[in-house]
Design a protein around this motif. Structure first.
Motif, PDB file in Angstrom:
ATOM      1  N   HIS A  41       0.855  -1.183   0.000  1.00 47.52           N
ATOM      2  CA  HIS A  41       0.000   0.000   0.000  1.00 47.52           C
ATOM      3  C   HIS A  41       0.898   1.243   0.000  1.00 47.52           C
ATOM      4  O   HIS A  41       1.877   1.294   0.729  1.00 47.52           O
ATOM      5  N   THR A  42       0.533   2.223  -0.806  1.00 47.60           N
ATOM      6  CA  THR A  42       1.358   3.434  -0.902  1.00 47.60           C
ATOM      7  C   THR A  42       0.707   4.568  -0.112  1.00 47.60           C
ATOM      8  O   THR A  42      -0.464   4.852  -0.298  1.00 47.60           O
ATOM      9  N   ILE A  43       1.494   5.163   0.770  1.00 51.17           N
ATOM     10  CA  ILE A  43       0.993   6.317   1.536  1.00 51.17           C
ATOM     11  C   ILE A  43       1.962   7.477   1.319  1.00 51.17           C
ATOM     12  O   ILE A  43       3.172   7.322   1.505  1.00 51.17           O
ATOM     13  N   ARG A  44       1.434   8.614   0.910  1.00 56.48           N
ATOM     14  CA  ARG A  44       2.270   9.809   0.763  1.00 56.48           C
ATOM     15  C   ARG A  44       2.015  10.715   1.960  1.00 56.48           C
ATOM     16  O   ARG A  44       0.868  11.049   2.245  1.00 56.48           O
ATOM     17  N   GLY A  75       9.031  17.518  -0.404  1.00 59.04           N
ATOM     18  CA  GLY A  75       8.102  17.800   0.699  1.00 59.04           C
ATOM     19  C   GLY A  75       7.250  16.616   1.107  1.00 59.04           C
ATOM     20  O   GLY A  75       6.290  16.772   1.869  1.00 59.04           O
ATOM     21  N   LYS A  76       7.635  15.440   0.628  1.00 57.55           N
ATOM     22  CA  LYS A  76       6.813  14.260   0.919  1.00 57.55           C
ATOM     23  C   LYS A  76       7.662  13.041   1.224  1.00 57.55           C
ATOM     24  O   LYS A  76       8.740  12.865   0.655  1.00 57.55           O
ATOM     25  N   LEU A  77       7.104  12.226   2.120  1.00 58.16           N
ATOM     26  CA  LEU A  77       7.690  10.910   2.382  1.00 58.16           C
ATOM     27  C   LEU A  77       6.728   9.885   1.798  1.00 58.16           C
ATOM     28  O   LEU A  77       5.520   9.945   2.046  1.00 58.16           O
ATOM     29  N   VAL A  78       7.284   8.944   1.001  1.00 55.32           N
ATOM     30  CA  VAL A  78       6.416   7.941   0.376  1.00 55.32           C
ATOM     31  C   VAL A  78       6.719   6.580   1.004  1.00 55.32           C
ATOM     32  O   VAL A  78       7.855   6.099   0.961  1.00 55.32           O
ATOM     33  N   LEU A  79       5.682   6.018   1.631  1.00 57.54           N
ATOM     34  CA  LEU A  79       5.843   4.722   2.308  1.00 57.54           C
ATOM     35  C   LEU A  79       5.131   3.641   1.520  1.00 57.54           C
ATOM     36  O   LEU A  79       3.985   3.828   1.099  1.00 57.54           O
ATOM     37  N   HIS A  80       5.824   2.509   1.336  1.00 58.77           N
ATOM     38  CA  HIS A  80       5.190   1.326   0.735  1.00 58.77           C
ATOM     39  C   HIS A  80       5.093   0.290   1.838  1.00 58.77           C
ATOM     40  O   HIS A  80       6.119  -0.175   2.335  1.00 58.77           O
ATOM     41  N   ALA A 102      -2.909   6.974  -1.555  1.00 57.80           N
ATOM     42  CA  ALA A 102      -2.972   6.599  -2.966  1.00 57.80           C
ATOM     43  C   ALA A 102      -3.807   5.333  -3.093  1.00 57.80           C
ATOM     44  O   ALA A 102      -3.724   4.450  -2.251  1.00 57.80           O
ATOM     45  N   ASP A 103      -4.643   5.263  -4.114  1.00 56.80           N
ATOM     46  CA  ASP A 103      -5.512   4.097  -4.237  1.00 56.80           C
ATOM     47  C   ASP A 103      -5.056   3.173  -5.358  1.00 56.80           C
ATOM     48  O   ASP A 103      -5.787   2.343  -5.827  1.00 56.80           O
ATOM     49  N   ASP A 104      -3.802   3.338  -5.785  1.00 54.97           N
ATOM     50  CA  ASP A 104      -3.355   2.515  -6.905  1.00 54.97           C
ATOM     51  C   ASP A 104      -3.287   1.032  -6.554  1.00 54.97           C
ATOM     52  O   ASP A 104      -3.521   0.172  -7.376  1.00 54.97           O
ATOM     53  N   ASN A 105      -3.023   0.730  -5.283  1.00 55.77           N
ATOM     54  CA  ASN A 105      -2.988  -0.685  -4.921  1.00 55.77           C
ATOM     55  C   ASN A 105      -4.407  -1.263  -4.892  1.00 55.77           C
ATOM     56  O   ASN A 105      -4.618  -2.417  -5.205  1.00 55.77           O
ATOM     57  N   LEU A 106      -5.372  -0.401  -4.542  1.00 57.58           N
ATOM     58  CA  LEU A 106      -6.768  -0.830  -4.567  1.00 57.58           C
ATOM     59  C   LEU A 106      -7.176  -1.144  -5.996  1.00 57.58           C
ATOM     60  O   LEU A 106      -7.865  -2.117  -6.269  1.00 57.58           O
ATOM     61  N   GLN A 107      -6.684  -0.312  -6.891  1.00 56.77           N
ATOM     62  CA  GLN A 107      -6.934  -0.536  -8.323  1.00 56.77           C
ATOM     63  C   GLN A 107      -6.422  -1.921  -8.721  1.00 56.77           C
ATOM     64  O   GLN A 107      -7.097  -2.666  -9.418  1.00 56.77           O
TER      65      GLN A 107
END
Lengths: 292, 305
Positions: B229-232, B259-264, B292-297
């Motif tokens: 899951h991706t969280i920005r 300005g962002k940390l991206v967690l998988h 981000a809902d790309d993993n839901l996709q």
């Protein structure tokens, strides 16, 4: 914070379902809310300023006229009311206010709030229309009264019973014009995307073209029936002007009796408002957004 | 359990675009989540249930009757729209009062109810301020307030968490749970499973206008947890924030954007809770969270294969 919120919510129980008023209550609510909202609009000031401009003309004529003959105040008043108030300002006020009665909610995407309320759609539309009529009538009749007052500064118009009756007659016709033009524009506001443009074309384009073109198509205008209510046969003068302008084109005028014109106007208003109510019930106002 | 929404072969299309296709579903009393990616047909379903749309085919019954122009049904439902639209030049109080009167209440009742609902959504202090001056969370709460004025049995919340900061989300979760506890049936839409999971375990899963699944959330969640899951996270200092996740066993990968940390992560719930704690403790490391809902996709694509 969350605990604070939860403890706050614990102390408040949901209330009982409130009572629901009848049709008249819904109608009056729609009327009063629209009335109050319209009073707050900046366009009200603009509409009032534009509507009161004709008042200056008789006053200026009284003070600045270079003619060696005294102006006929009665003629000036009749000319002003028929040409300006009824034929120009009444449709203009309909454009100012009635076009957006339903159109504003449709354009502003606030329609779902209204359409999910348990009130009859007809009461909502009629209440709004009533509020428009109340405000536009107040503005236009005040302007007519002030114009009358200004014209008394000229000759042959006095605060006599006969002249005041004439003024009241014109006010009645102006109100009929407002109702007719308003019903048309509120319907367009509910039906089309650019109601102001379509309304301008119909009220100022079609109505004048239909009056000028030979044949009976002027029966398909609101202007025809409103002018039939005028205390003097203004159309005779129009006819002379049209013949002068168009030269060889002859237009046979068929006059409508005032009572028939009044009945016809009532039918037109009822049909337009009926179509508006059906449109509000039938149309899917959020569909455009979904598609986009 | 009583049925509040019942659909049969429900379809809706706009021209050549099919928004909903052949939905057969019964929704029972309680809180139900309508889950699906953007364009899945969630809002269309809610608008059909509210009677704002006519079905192109099939039927929908809400509280036992067709909803379109049905005043009996409308008296029992409330709606908080997704769009952030209000009437011009109104305070929050005027907005709710106006819509209370439009509900059919007398002036006195509308005043009383407006004050009550504003208190209920914790807007009493700011209710007389112009709506233009409200934060996103306050606007969301005032929209919910207007939906509660008729004391509905069924409440539709279309994307109620959209645009809210973590604090606002927490308040919204509490509010929805409280509404459910009060016996209201709530249907809320979201494209983020974890939002719905916070308030209910009943979910209907929509994808490209079709109903993929309907029932308990656990089975769907298990599927989703197999996908990272991706969280920005918006942060003024993403690098310092990233240190807090270095030892997190659920986090598979950490990257940075301006300005962002991206967690998988394989364990998004734990991540969200950790981030919420940072936010609520005012560590000032977390300014906002984007889910981000790309993993839901990906899960939806997996389910449709």
């Amino acid at each position: 914070m969350t605990e604070k919120l939860l403890s706050h919510l614990e102390n408040i129980a949901l209330w009982e379902r409130p009572g629901h008023g009848g049709y008249l209550n819904a109608l009056l609510t729609s009327f009063s809310q629209t009335f109050n909202t319209m009073l707050r609009r900046q366009r009200l000031i603009l509409a009032a300023v534009v509507s009161f401009l004709p008042v200056l003309i008789p006053v200026m004529m009284a003070f600045f006229s270079l003619s060696s003959w005294e102006e006929d105040g009665r003629n000036v008043f009749i000319m002003m009311v028929e040409k300006v108030h009824i034929n120009v300002l009444a449709p203009l006020l309909a454009l100012f206010f009635a076009t957006m009665l339903v159109g504003e909610d449709a354009e502003g995407q606030t329609m779902p709030y209204m359409l999910t309320r348990p009130i009859p759609r007809s009461s909502w539309v009629l209440g709004r229309f009533g509020a428009y009529l109340a405000i536009a009538t107040t503005i236009l009749c005040t302007s007519i009264a002030l114009t009358f007052g200004g014209c008394t500064a000229l000759s042959k118009l006095y605060f006599s019973q006969a002249d005041l009756t004439l003024m009241l007659h014109y006010m009645g016709v102006a109100m009929a014009g407002l109702a007719g033009a308003g019903a048309l524009t509120v319907m367009l506001g509910a039906m089309v995307k650019r109601p102001i443009v379509v309304s301008v074309v119909l009220l100022y384009g079609w109505q004048y073209a239909a009056t000028a073109v030979p044949g009976l198509i002027d029966f398909f205008t609101i202007k025809k029936y409103v002018e039939a209510l005028l205390p003097v046969m203004a159309e005779q003068r129009d006819n002379a002007q049209i013949i002068k302008i168009l030269g060889s084109v002859n237009k046979e005028l068929i006059y409508v009796a005032p009572m028939k014109a009044l009945i016809m106007l009532c039918i037109i208003i009822a049909v337009f408002l009926g179509i508006t109510i059906l449109t509000v019930r039938w149309r899917e106002y959020s569909a455009a957004k979904t598609l986009s | 359990m009583s049925i509040i929404i019942e659909t049969s072969q429900l379809s809706k299309w706009f021209g050549e675009v099919v928004a909903l296709n052949n939905i057969n579903m019964t929704i029972e009393k309680g809180v139900t989540g309508l889950l699906g990616p953007n364009g899945a047909g969630k809002s269309t379903f809610i608008k059909l249930a509210l009677g704002l749309y006519r079905p192109s085919r099939g039927t929908i019954k809400v509280m036992g009757g067709p909803p379109r122009n049905n005043l009996h049904v409308l008296r029992n439902i409330g709606y908080c729209p997704e769009t952030d639209k209000f009437y011009d030049n109104m305070t929050g109080y005027e907005f709710v009062y106006y819509l209370s009167r439009s509900w059919g209440m007398s002036s006195m009742t509308a005043r009383k109810v407006t004050e009550e609902v504003c208190e209920w959504v914790q807007m009493s202090e700011r209710m007389h301020d112009p709506i233009d001056q409200y934060s996103k969370g306050m606007r969301q709460r005032i929209k919910i307030a207007q939906s509660l004025v008729g004391r509905p049995d069924l409440l539709f919340l279309d994307e109620p968490m959209a645009g809210l900061d973590p604090k606002g989300r927490e308040e919204m979760f509490s509010l929805i749970r409280r509404l459910g506890d009060e016996g209201l049936s709530v249907m809320l839409s979201s494209h983020i499973l974890y939002e719905i999971e916070r308030v209910t375990d009943q979910v209907a899963l929509l994808y490209k206008g079709a109903l993929l699944a309907h029932g308990r959330i656990r089975e769907i969640r298990d599927l989703i947890d197999q996908h990272p899951h991706t969280i920005r996270v918006n942060s003024s200092d993403p690098r310092s924030l990233s240190k807090c996740f270095l030892d997190d066993p659920g986090v598979r990968n950490i990257s940075f954007e301006p300005g962002k940390l991206v967690l998988h992560t394989q364990d998004p719930n734990a991540c969200y809770q950790k981030l919420n704690t940072f936010y609520l403790n005012k560590d000032k490391l977390v300014d906002g969270i984007e889910c981000a809902d790309d993993n839901l996709q990906a899960v939806f694509e997996y389910l449709t294969k």
